[in-house]
Enzyme design. Sequence first.
Site, PDB file in Angstrom:
ATOM      1  N   TYR A 177     -18.718 -74.602  21.738  1.00 59.69           N
ATOM      2  CA  TYR A 177     -17.277 -74.449  21.571  1.00 59.69           C
ATOM      3  C   TYR A 177     -16.937 -73.117  20.926  1.00 59.69           C
ATOM      4  CZ  TYR A 177     -17.550 -75.355  16.491  1.00 59.69           C
ATOM      5  OH  TYR A 177     -17.810 -75.273  15.149  1.00 59.69           O
ATOM      6  N   ARG A 179     -19.667 -64.467  22.241  1.00 59.71           N
ATOM      7  CA  ARG A 179     -20.501 -65.476  21.577  1.00 59.71           C
ATOM      8  C   ARG A 179     -20.615 -66.733  22.442  1.00 59.71           C
ATOM      9  NH1 ARG A 179     -18.820 -67.158  15.654  1.00 59.71           N
ATOM     10  NH2 ARG A 179     -17.181 -68.248  16.815  1.00 59.71           N
ATOM     11  N   ARG A 206     -27.494 -90.783  32.342  1.00 57.31           N
ATOM     12  CA  ARG A 206     -28.100 -90.494  31.041  1.00 57.31           C
ATOM     13  C   ARG A 206     -29.607 -90.282  31.146  1.00 57.31           C
ATOM     14  NH1 ARG A 206     -30.551 -92.741  26.581  1.00 57.31           N
ATOM     15  NH2 ARG A 206     -29.990 -91.732  24.606  1.00 57.31           N
ATOM     16  N   LYS A 233     -23.348 -72.021  18.876  1.00 61.97           N
ATOM     17  CA  LYS A 233     -22.157 -72.732  18.376  1.00 61.97           C
ATOM     18  C   LYS A 233     -22.044 -74.076  19.091  1.00 61.97           C
ATOM     19  CE  LYS A 233     -17.411 -71.721  16.880  1.00 61.97           C
ATOM     20  NZ  LYS A 233     -17.509 -72.192  15.505  1.00 61.97           N
ATOM     21  N   GLU A 261     -24.633 -70.693   4.765  1.00 61.49           N
ATOM     22  CA  GLU A 261     -23.223 -70.443   5.108  1.00 61.49           C
ATOM     23  C   GLU A 261     -22.419 -71.679   4.750  1.00 61.49           C
ATOM     24  OE1 GLU A 261     -22.872 -69.982   9.430  1.00 61.49           O
ATOM     25  OE2 GLU A 261     -24.543 -71.370   9.677  1.00 61.49           O
ATOM     26  N   LEU A 305     -24.629 -69.021  11.953  1.00 59.86           N
ATOM     27  CA  LEU A 305     -23.809 -68.632  13.102  1.00 59.86           C
ATOM     28  C   LEU A 305     -23.321 -67.198  12.882  1.00 59.86           C
ATOM     29  CD1 LEU A 305     -22.371 -69.777  15.698  1.00 59.86           C
ATOM     30  CD2 LEU A 305     -20.335 -69.936  14.256  1.00 59.86           C
TER      31      LEU A 305
HETATM   32  N1  PLP Z   1     -20.448 -70.557  10.262  1.00 63.85           N
HETATM   33  C1  PLP Z   1     -20.241 -71.767  10.808  1.00 63.85           C
HETATM   34  C2  PLP Z   1     -21.297 -72.819  10.669  1.00 63.85           C
HETATM   35  C3  PLP Z   1     -19.056 -72.031  11.511  1.00 63.85           C
HETATM   36  O1  PLP Z   1     -18.868 -73.239  12.072  1.00 63.85           O
HETATM   37  C4  PLP Z   1     -18.069 -71.023  11.602  1.00 63.85           C
HETATM   38  C5  PLP Z   1     -16.820 -71.288  12.316  1.00 63.85           C
HETATM   39  O2  PLP Z   1     -16.546 -72.349  12.788  1.00 63.85           O
HETATM   40  C6  PLP Z   1     -18.307 -69.784  10.997  1.00 63.85           C
HETATM   41  C7  PLP Z   1     -19.518 -69.578  10.343  1.00 63.85           C
HETATM   42  C8  PLP Z   1     -17.305 -68.678  11.082  1.00 63.85           C
HETATM   43  O3  PLP Z   1     -17.288 -68.133  12.369  1.00 63.85           O
HETATM   44  P1  PLP Z   1     -15.968 -67.450  12.952  1.00 63.85           P
HETATM   45  O4  PLP Z   1     -15.630 -66.330  12.016  1.00 63.85           O
HETATM   46  O5  PLP Z   1     -16.393 -66.968  14.287  1.00 63.85           O
HETATM   47  O6  PLP Z   1     -14.903 -68.491  12.984  1.00 63.85           O
END
Ligand code: PLP
Length: 280
Positions: free
Chosen positions: A33, A52, A100, A147, A179, A203
């Site tokens: 997503y 991304r 499935r 993501k 993070e 991420l």
């Molecule tokens: N890290 C994680 C785990 C996230 O889910 C997100 C955003 O949803 C971010 C960092 C920040 O990413 P972005 O700046 O692209 O929203």
Amino acid sequence: MSRIVHLNGAYLPEQDAKVSIFDRGYVFADGVYEVTAVIDGKLVDYAPHMERLDRSLRELEIAWPCSKDELREVHEELAKRNNVVEGVIYMQVTRGVAERDFAFPKDIPSALMAFTQHKKLLDSPYAASGVKVISIPDIRWKRRDIKSIALLPQCMGKQRAAEAGAFEAWMVEEGHVTEGTSSSAYIVKDGKVITRPLSNAILAGVTRRSLLRLAAEERIEIEERLFTLEEAHAADEAFLTSASTFVMPIVEIDGKSIGSGKPGPIATALRKIYLEAARS
Ligand code: PLP
């Protein structure tokens, strides 16, 4: 009035958008997503979000659900049809519908879904006061650079934060902050912004990418390195970034006041710089 959402090429009232129970997104969380902010009716950082997305899809061998131009049109059309001046567009691509089986078929069309959310992003009261963060163990898988829509550890973390009266939870692995559950993490020490370098452990935040470029242009020193939770507790400032919060100052971590206990000057300046660039 009901929202107009997008599902596999069609614009529909939200109550009419139906998906198969055999969609692998539903059965296996087999999908990815993106969330893109809308300010002044315009998409923020759209190109890097799609870069991304492309990478996430390639890593999981999921087909693009439509052309890149069509996907841009979906974003613009949804913002227009739902009169979104300020808010976000959520979109996800799942591998598609199949009997499935853990192993996936390679020849099925992927499924696209997208919807809008109106949100007050610019005049957030949190930005003025700063937010509280708690720390939790990072219990996620090892491909956090993708993501993925498999977000249960993050949901559990965010719930713990909410129950503790905090805005976000910072995840910690081997003593180092990875993070936030839905944001990138930063501390400031002696005028230097410190954030974890990109790897499979986090991420690659789109907001992070834009912010680091803008900070470098402003000659704000950046150090991309691992930092410990103890360093965070003793930092002069801390902040987080994401597409929907932009730059959010942090004033408390685990009940410990950070710096002066108020939003720090560097976080405050970076929020201003980011928003000016996003709106220009
Ligand atoms: N890290 C994680 C785990 C996230 O889910 C997100 C955003 O949803 C971010 C960092 C920040 O990413 P972005 O700046 O692209 O929203």
